[in-house]
Design a protein around this motif. Sequence first.
Motif, mmCIF file in Angstrom:
data_model
loop_
_atom_site.group_PDB
_atom_site.id
_atom_site.type_symbol
_atom_site.label_atom_id
_atom_site.label_comp_id
_atom_site.label_asym_id
_atom_site.label_seq_id
_atom_site.Cartn_x
_atom_site.Cartn_y
_atom_site.Cartn_z
ATOM 1 N N SER A 139 -2.411 -6.668 -8.549
ATOM 2 C CA SER A 139 -3.450 -5.832 -9.385
ATOM 3 C C SER A 139 -4.565 -5.313 -8.656
ATOM 4 C CB SER A 139 -3.932 -6.903 -10.637
ATOM 5 O OG SER A 139 -4.533 -7.747 -10.199
ATOM 6 N N ALA A 140 -4.920 -6.039 -7.528
ATOM 7 C CA ALA A 140 -6.040 -5.284 -6.768
ATOM 8 C C ALA A 140 -5.826 -4.049 -6.263
ATOM 9 C CB ALA A 140 -6.435 -6.334 -5.669
ATOM 10 N N LEU A 141 -4.414 -3.473 -6.195
ATOM 11 C CA LEU A 141 -4.318 -2.255 -5.691
ATOM 12 C C LEU A 141 -4.063 -1.021 -6.916
ATOM 13 C CD1 LEU A 141 -1.342 -2.708 -3.069
ATOM 14 C CD2 LEU A 141 -3.709 -2.083 -2.786
ATOM 15 N N GLU A 186 0.947 -1.251 0.019
ATOM 16 C CA GLU A 186 0.029 -0.109 -0.086
ATOM 17 C C GLU A 186 0.821 1.411 -0.069
ATOM 18 O OE1 GLU A 186 -2.429 -3.470 1.376
ATOM 19 O OE2 GLU A 186 -0.561 -2.450 2.118
ATOM 20 N N GLU A 187 2.115 1.177 0.727
ATOM 21 C CA GLU A 187 2.862 2.304 0.858
ATOM 22 C C GLU A 187 3.615 2.465 -0.488
ATOM 23 O OE1 GLU A 187 5.475 2.935 3.996
ATOM 24 O OE2 GLU A 187 4.018 2.403 5.356
ATOM 25 N N MET A 188 3.852 1.502 -1.055
ATOM 26 C CA MET A 188 4.624 1.465 -2.370
ATOM 27 C C MET A 188 3.579 2.017 -3.532
ATOM 28 S SD MET A 188 4.126 0.117 -5.638
ATOM 29 C CE MET A 188 2.906 -1.311 -5.293
ATOM 30 N N ARG A 189 2.290 1.856 -3.509
ATOM 31 C CA ARG A 189 1.570 2.583 -4.360
ATOM 32 C C ARG A 189 1.446 3.811 -4.177
ATOM 33 N NH1 ARG A 189 -4.824 1.426 -4.208
ATOM 34 N NH2 ARG A 189 -4.612 2.074 -2.013
ATOM 35 N N ALA A 190 1.404 4.217 -3.030
ATOM 36 C CA ALA A 190 1.486 5.794 -2.670
ATOM 37 C C ALA A 190 2.858 6.478 -2.805
ATOM 38 C CB ALA A 190 1.216 6.070 -0.831
#
Length: 216
Positions: free
Chosen positions: A171-173, A153-157
């Motif tokens: 892929s769900a993120l 989650e932090e990676m995406r942010a």
Amino acid sequence: MTEVIVPVKETFEDENPSLRLVTIQSKPGTELADLDGGSLDAVVSTVDLHTFLQRSAETGTAVDGDAFREVPVGTNETVIFLNDSVKIKKLSRKQLKGIFTGRITNWKKLGGPNRRVVVVWSPAADAENEAFIGKVLDGEQVVSTFCQVASVEEMRAKVLETPGAIGIGPSALVSRGVRVPGSLTVAASIMLITKGEPSPKVQKLLDLLNDVAFLR
């Protein structure tokens, strides 16, 4: 967790008011010992039971493999996350290997902007990382100068906010603002492991996962 457990947490607790679905990040190598000791009801991972048993032995927490059961509960698809500043439509396996091992350090080399490549990496996602390293990087390690984050989650942010950033995640993120180039995906079965046959409360979870078609 992101692909199959988090999406059903609210429904599971609504349907079973006396139960709570709690997820924790285990220290690699201790999962089966925690399950054997009763502090966990189940382990969910793209790592299979055989590999978990090997890890347990390596960390000095060997357990009786015959005591455990595993069942597939879905599929995890690892995809590439790109910051929107990198206008590249597709990345080949060879290019991804060059990026994540540090051989390619500027997007200009791939036809992108004259901007430094920032690799965002979550060491905590060890199962997903292991599959990516094995299938895409041919076993080579990720560049040591990666930007470390605590979770996918932090990676995406971090990828969203950092020009030139790239990372991997389920892929769900995928969400608005994240570029997902036309690149290969790394698919792996998600396994749920229990000590002995699933307990009644774990079976309730398995039934729910079956109802929402995560099971293949």
